[in-house]
Design a protein around this motif. Structure first.
Motif, mmCIF file in Angstrom:
data_model
loop_
_atom_site.group_PDB
_atom_site.id
_atom_site.type_symbol
_atom_site.label_atom_id
_atom_site.label_comp_id
_atom_site.label_asym_id
_atom_site.label_seq_id
_atom_site.Cartn_x
_atom_site.Cartn_y
_atom_site.Cartn_z
ATOM 1 N N TYR A 30 -33.799 -90.694 -22.513
ATOM 2 C CA TYR A 30 -33.042 -91.781 -23.123
ATOM 3 C C TYR A 30 -32.745 -91.400 -24.564
ATOM 4 O O TYR A 30 -33.445 -90.582 -25.148
ATOM 5 C CB TYR A 30 -33.852 -93.080 -23.104
ATOM 6 C CG TYR A 30 -34.063 -93.627 -21.717
ATOM 7 C CD1 TYR A 30 -33.185 -94.569 -21.191
ATOM 8 C CD2 TYR A 30 -35.123 -93.204 -20.927
ATOM 9 C CE1 TYR A 30 -33.360 -95.081 -19.911
ATOM 10 C CE2 TYR A 30 -35.313 -93.697 -19.645
ATOM 11 C CZ TYR A 30 -34.421 -94.638 -19.143
ATOM 12 O OH TYR A 30 -34.588 -95.137 -17.887
ATOM 13 N N THR B 180 -31.658 -93.219 -28.504
ATOM 14 C CA THR B 180 -31.463 -94.464 -29.240
ATOM 15 C C THR B 180 -30.084 -94.460 -29.873
ATOM 16 O O THR B 180 -29.628 -93.460 -30.417
ATOM 17 C CB THR B 180 -32.531 -94.616 -30.338
ATOM 18 O OG1 THR B 180 -32.560 -93.429 -31.110
ATOM 19 C CG2 THR B 180 -33.906 -94.842 -29.743
ATOM 20 N N ILE C 227 -44.267 -95.312 -25.538
ATOM 21 C CA ILE C 227 -43.674 -96.532 -24.995
ATOM 22 C C ILE C 227 -44.279 -96.746 -23.615
ATOM 23 O O ILE C 227 -44.226 -95.841 -22.778
ATOM 24 C CB ILE C 227 -42.138 -96.386 -24.896
ATOM 25 C CG1 ILE C 227 -41.546 -96.236 -26.311
ATOM 26 C CG2 ILE C 227 -41.522 -97.597 -24.197
ATOM 27 C CD1 ILE C 227 -40.119 -95.743 -26.322
ATOM 28 N N ILE D 288 -45.239 -93.918 -18.802
ATOM 29 C CA ILE D 288 -45.338 -93.751 -20.260
ATOM 30 C C ILE D 288 -44.189 -92.869 -20.742
ATOM 31 O O ILE D 288 -43.890 -91.843 -20.147
ATOM 32 C CB ILE D 288 -46.684 -93.103 -20.665
ATOM 33 C CG1 ILE D 288 -47.860 -93.913 -20.090
ATOM 34 C CG2 ILE D 288 -46.802 -93.014 -22.176
ATOM 35 C CD1 ILE D 288 -49.212 -93.409 -20.527
ATOM 36 N N TYR D 289 -43.548 -93.312 -21.810
ATOM 37 C CA TYR D 289 -42.510 -92.517 -22.454
ATOM 38 C C TYR D 289 -42.994 -92.139 -23.842
ATOM 39 O O TYR D 289 -43.865 -92.804 -24.411
ATOM 40 C CB TYR D 289 -41.213 -93.321 -22.572
ATOM 41 C CG TYR D 289 -40.571 -93.625 -21.246
ATOM 42 C CD1 TYR D 289 -39.588 -92.783 -20.728
ATOM 43 C CD2 TYR D 289 -40.943 -94.743 -20.507
ATOM 44 C CE1 TYR D 289 -39.002 -93.059 -19.500
ATOM 45 C CE2 TYR D 289 -40.355 -95.023 -19.282
ATOM 46 C CZ TYR D 289 -39.381 -94.170 -18.782
ATOM 47 O OH TYR D 289 -38.793 -94.426 -17.578
ATOM 48 N N LYS D 290 -42.433 -91.067 -24.377
ATOM 49 C CA LYS D 290 -42.756 -90.735 -25.766
ATOM 50 C C LYS D 290 -41.463 -90.494 -26.529
ATOM 51 O O LYS D 290 -40.455 -90.045 -25.962
ATOM 52 C CB LYS D 290 -43.671 -89.514 -25.847
ATOM 53 C CG LYS D 290 -43.076 -88.247 -25.245
ATOM 54 C CD LYS D 290 -44.014 -87.076 -25.399
ATOM 55 C CE LYS D 290 -43.782 -86.382 -26.727
ATOM 56 N NZ LYS D 290 -44.531 -85.111 -26.812
ATOM 57 N N THR D 291 -41.483 -90.795 -27.822
ATOM 58 C CA THR D 291 -40.294 -90.558 -28.631
ATOM 59 C C THR D 291 -40.328 -89.132 -29.172
ATOM 60 O O THR D 291 -41.358 -88.638 -29.605
ATOM 61 C CB THR D 291 -40.229 -91.557 -29.803
ATOM 62 O OG1 THR D 291 -41.481 -91.532 -30.475
ATOM 63 C CG2 THR D 291 -39.982 -92.964 -29.328
ATOM 64 N N VAL D 292 -39.184 -88.480 -29.090
ATOM 65 C CA VAL D 292 -39.015 -87.130 -29.634
ATOM 66 C C VAL D 292 -37.815 -87.239 -30.563
ATOM 67 O O VAL D 292 -36.679 -87.152 -30.123
ATOM 68 C CB VAL D 292 -38.748 -86.109 -28.511
ATOM 69 C CG1 VAL D 292 -38.519 -84.719 -29.101
ATOM 70 C CG2 VAL D 292 -39.893 -86.092 -27.509
ATOM 71 N N GLY D 293 -38.076 -87.471 -31.845
ATOM 72 C CA GLY D 293 -36.981 -87.760 -32.767
ATOM 73 C C GLY D 293 -36.309 -89.041 -32.328
ATOM 74 O O GLY D 293 -36.973 -90.061 -32.167
ATOM 75 N N THR D 294 -34.983 -89.029 -32.076
ATOM 76 C CA THR D 294 -34.282 -90.230 -31.619
ATOM 77 C C THR D 294 -34.167 -90.266 -30.099
ATOM 78 O O THR D 294 -33.510 -91.136 -29.549
ATOM 79 C CB THR D 294 -32.872 -90.313 -32.241
ATOM 80 O OG1 THR D 294 -32.167 -89.131 -31.854
ATOM 81 C CG2 THR D 294 -32.932 -90.386 -33.757
ATOM 82 N N LEU D 295 -34.802 -89.300 -29.428
ATOM 83 C CA LEU D 295 -34.780 -89.282 -27.959
ATOM 84 C C LEU D 295 -36.077 -89.857 -27.412
ATOM 85 O O LEU D 295 -37.088 -89.923 -28.114
ATOM 86 C CB LEU D 295 -34.594 -87.849 -27.459
ATOM 87 C CG LEU D 295 -33.271 -87.183 -27.855
ATOM 88 C CD1 LEU D 295 -33.285 -85.725 -27.450
ATOM 89 C CD2 LEU D 295 -32.085 -87.899 -27.207
ATOM 90 N N ILE D 296 -36.038 -90.279 -26.157
ATOM 91 C CA ILE D 296 -37.216 -90.831 -25.486
ATOM 92 C C ILE D 296 -37.339 -90.123 -24.143
ATOM 93 O O ILE D 296 -36.379 -90.104 -23.364
ATOM 94 C CB ILE D 296 -37.053 -92.350 -25.289
ATOM 95 C CG1 ILE D 296 -36.985 -93.051 -26.652
ATOM 96 C CG2 ILE D 296 -38.204 -92.916 -24.454
ATOM 97 C CD1 ILE D 296 -36.485 -94.472 -26.579
ATOM 98 N N VAL D 297 -38.489 -89.501 -23.905
ATOM 99 C CA VAL D 297 -38.671 -88.764 -22.641
ATOM 100 C C VAL D 297 -39.911 -89.258 -21.921
ATOM 101 O O VAL D 297 -40.842 -89.773 -22.538
ATOM 102 C CB VAL D 297 -38.777 -87.240 -22.887
ATOM 103 C CG1 VAL D 297 -37.511 -86.700 -23.531
ATOM 104 C CG2 VAL D 297 -39.990 -86.910 -23.741
ATOM 105 N N LYS D 298 -39.891 -89.082 -20.580
ATOM 106 C CA LYS D 298 -41.022 -89.501 -19.765
ATOM 107 C C LYS D 298 -42.186 -88.556 -20.014
ATOM 108 O O LYS D 298 -41.988 -87.354 -20.204
ATOM 109 C CB LYS D 298 -40.623 -89.450 -18.291
ATOM 110 C CG LYS D 298 -41.122 -90.636 -17.510
ATOM 111 C CD LYS D 298 -40.539 -90.675 -16.120
ATOM 112 C CE LYS D 298 -41.003 -91.964 -15.436
ATOM 113 N NZ LYS D 298 -40.114 -92.334 -14.343
ATOM 114 N N THR D 299 -43.399 -89.098 -20.019
ATOM 115 C CA THR D 299 -44.575 -88.255 -20.107
ATOM 116 C C THR D 299 -45.613 -88.818 -19.145
ATOM 117 O O THR D 299 -45.319 -89.743 -18.395
ATOM 118 C CB THR D 299 -45.088 -88.175 -21.562
ATOM 119 O OG1 THR D 299 -46.176 -87.253 -21.611
ATOM 120 C CG2 THR D 299 -45.555 -89.511 -22.084
#
Lengths: 117, 117, 117, 117
Positions: free
Chosen positions: B56, B58, C63, D55-66
């Motif tokens: 995703y 933002t 998240i 659970i997702y994690k933020t990577v800068g302005t991106l959000i990836v599944k973890t």
């Protein structure tokens, strides 16, 4: 340089106050301008998505599902609100600049030595 | 210490202005450097993901689905833009440092007492 | 203007200290007020969602999925905590304002020239 | 009050430099402490989740599944890194406080009037 007469001193104090107000206004204008640019850019990007795109929105520290139509509507409202605020700030800035110009002219006239001096 | 001649005073004022510009440049450079490091680190992490990874992005306060290929492409563009900006800032810094050096030498020469003094 | 007697000087120092405390309190109050407004707005928005709405919450940079009931409960607790803190700050502000008023009156009385002076 | 001898002046300058370093250290310590508390709280919250939690994690302005296991591992590393940094800052603070104490004693001894004065 002679002592500055009291009424000119008071005009100089007023001038300084106007300049501080102007500086504050310019800062507020820049902040609203940045927010407006971001909202417009987001709107443009969201509008390009397919109508059934998966979109979430942040609500404080929570994230909830929303729909493209709703997201676009909210962004349009935000853009409109920010444009109204920006216009108001620009009107205030223009008015204040005119006041500053008039007061500066008045101060210069007051400080001019009399012709027969 | 004697009074400073007007032309040296003007050079000192110029020196101070250069120093302020340099300080601003260094701050901007640090900010771009931090952004660049973050973008590079994000790119590295995203590139390691499988091609069909759920990603995703933002968009202001919204979050929309994207794809790995698109995310990588956007991050590469960001890295490139930031590198160009960083290089430009470094060139400006170098130029300004040279100007500062020349002006300092000029001021020192002006303040040196004449040999026969 | 005569020299200020030591006991009045000490009251003036106390006055300044009170004014600094008051300024700090007002800043803290504003911060808590902003947080409270945001929490209330988020609560209102979350409560409108269907009970099975997809809701995520941020935990640092992570998240995680949550449920409406849990999110509402956490927001209610947050609102309550912030309201308690706001009330405490308002009580402190009121007390400090009373102290400031009393001390100002005392200082004015001390600086009043004696009737027969 | 007599003029302060040059060697005491230099000690006072050193004292001021130590105090500024200490203030900076305390600020850094507080910042690391806040980050550490947040990381610990996040770890606690993530550990309570079921092993297959989304659970997702933020990577800068991106959000990836973890995954839970990976998120827990990364948070543990973060907590450890921050604890090491905090300990280092606390050691520096302790050392600096000792130096400050010694220097203050030395300055007081230097300023003490001679017995027969």
């Amino acid at each position: 340089m002679q002592n500055i007469p009291p009424q000119v001193q008071s005009m100089l104090a007023q001038l300084e106050s106007y300049q501080q107000q102007l500086q504050l206004l310019v800062q507020q204008k820049q902040k609203v301008q940045v927010e407006l640019n971001e909202a417009k850019k987001a709107l443009e990007e969201i509008e390009k998505l397919p109508d059934d795109a998966v979109i979430y929105k942040t609500v404080g520290t929570l994230i909830v599902k929303t729909e493209k139509a709703k997201a676009v509507e909210e962004l349009k409202e935000k853009v409109e609100t920010l444009e109204v605020r920006l216009n108001a700030l620009e009107r205030q800035e223009k008015k204040l600049n005119e006041k500053l110009k008039e007061l500066t002219a008045k101060i210069q006239a007051s400080l001019k030595p009399p012709v027969a001096g």
